[in-house]
Design an enzyme around this catalytic site. Structure first.
Site, mmCIF file in Angstrom:
data_model
loop_
_atom_site.group_PDB
_atom_site.id
_atom_site.type_symbol
_atom_site.label_atom_id
_atom_site.label_comp_id
_atom_site.label_asym_id
_atom_site.label_seq_id
_atom_site.Cartn_x
_atom_site.Cartn_y
_atom_site.Cartn_z
ATOM 1 N N SER A 99 0.903 -1.274 -0.233
ATOM 2 C CA SER A 99 -0.095 0.030 -0.026
ATOM 3 C C SER A 99 0.857 1.317 -0.052
ATOM 4 C CB SER A 99 -0.968 -0.035 1.193
ATOM 5 O OG SER A 99 -2.058 1.003 0.959
ATOM 6 N N HIS A 251 -7.279 -6.039 -0.039
ATOM 7 C CA HIS A 251 -6.107 -5.124 0.078
ATOM 8 C C HIS A 251 -4.958 -5.707 0.706
ATOM 9 C CE1 HIS A 251 -3.999 -1.223 -0.339
ATOM 10 N NE2 HIS A 251 -3.958 -1.178 0.721
#
Length: 271
Positions: A99, A251
């Site tokens: 991320s 994610h």
């Protein structure tokens, strides 16, 4: 495993160092926003048989000092990584960033390419601009950090985990407590207030095209935070990159699919 802090750019940076032998290549793990080294706890045991590993808590996250005076820009976070590796006498390493950590790895590749042997980007933040001017202006209000604290408390760690993980059955007390722990320190909200105005945004297309380091992009096809279309765009802009997408995955790749991520990393590194 050695767990230490070093003073870098005026603040205490916490890191974990898994060192076995100087002949092993080094891997640098860089976590995402609102996260810490905790997010790699399932991946580290798989990697440590093959690599020396440094997992860094970026400011103001994890056990790193939460300083209101530190400039929380991506360039400065990259400088933290670079200076830590200099102190540890590591001249070249494989960077694995999740991320926001992927973006910090890209910044490092831009400003210190000789330090980066390969890039592994896990659902990497990409193409985000600076915060809108109304938000950066608001962040200068003295007690704006209280608003940040209330917003994050309203969202709650559990709801945030449900948003970043596809398979909710993986969420347990250990995971919830691990991601919640750093937020018991009130200073993190003051530092986040500073970060709103310091963050300069992600590297854009023209900068990415100059990064020629071999790169592996791994993406969850059900990522709600950084959709897989962002990964496809990033793969086009990074000249020496390959994209792998993972079905039924969100994610938080290092939590959801550590074995798959490990296998793909090994396939990438040994080539």
């Amino acid at each position: 495993m050695i767990e230490q802090t070093k003073k870098i750019l005026g603040i205490n940076i916490h890191y974990q160092y898994y060192f076995e032998h100087s002949s092993k290549p080094s891997v640098i793990l860089i976590h995402g926003f609102l996260s810490s080294s905790f997010s790699f706890r399932k991946l580290i045991p798989l990697l440590m048989n093959h690599f020396n590993i440094i997992s860094i808590d970026l400011p103001p996250f994890g056990l790193t000092e939460k300083s209101p005076s530190f400039v929380h820009s991506y360039r400065n976070m990259s400088n933290v990584v670079i200076q830590l590796l200099e102190k540890l006498n590591i001249r070249r390493a494989i960077f694995i960033g999740h991320s926001m950590g992927g973006q910090i790895a890209l910044y490092t590749a831009k400003y210190r390419p000789q330090l980066v042997d390969r890039l592994v980007l896990l659902c990497s933040s990409s193409y985000m601009k600076r915060a809108r001017s109304s938000l950066t202006i608001g962040s200068r209000i003295p007690y704006f950090h209280i608003i940040i604290k209330r917003v994050l408390a309203k969202q709650g760690v559990l709801n945030n985990l449900r948003n970043v993980i596809y398979d909710h059955s993986l969420i347990d007390d250990e995971m919830i407590n691990g991601y919640l722990q750093p937020f018991y320190d009130h200073n993190i909200f003051i530092a986040l207030q500073r970060m709103i105005r310091d963050r300069e945004g992600d590297l854009q297309e023209e900068e990415l095209k100059k990064i020629t380091i071999p790169s592996l992009l791994i993406w969850g096809e059900n990522d709600k935070v950084v959709p897989v279309d962002v990964g496809k765009r990033l793969q086009k802009d990074l000249p020496c990159s390959k994209l792998i997408t993972v079905k039924r995955t969100g994610h938080l790749l290092p939590e959801e699919k550590p074995d798959l991520v490990y296998t793909k990393i090994m396939d990438f590194v040994v080539k």
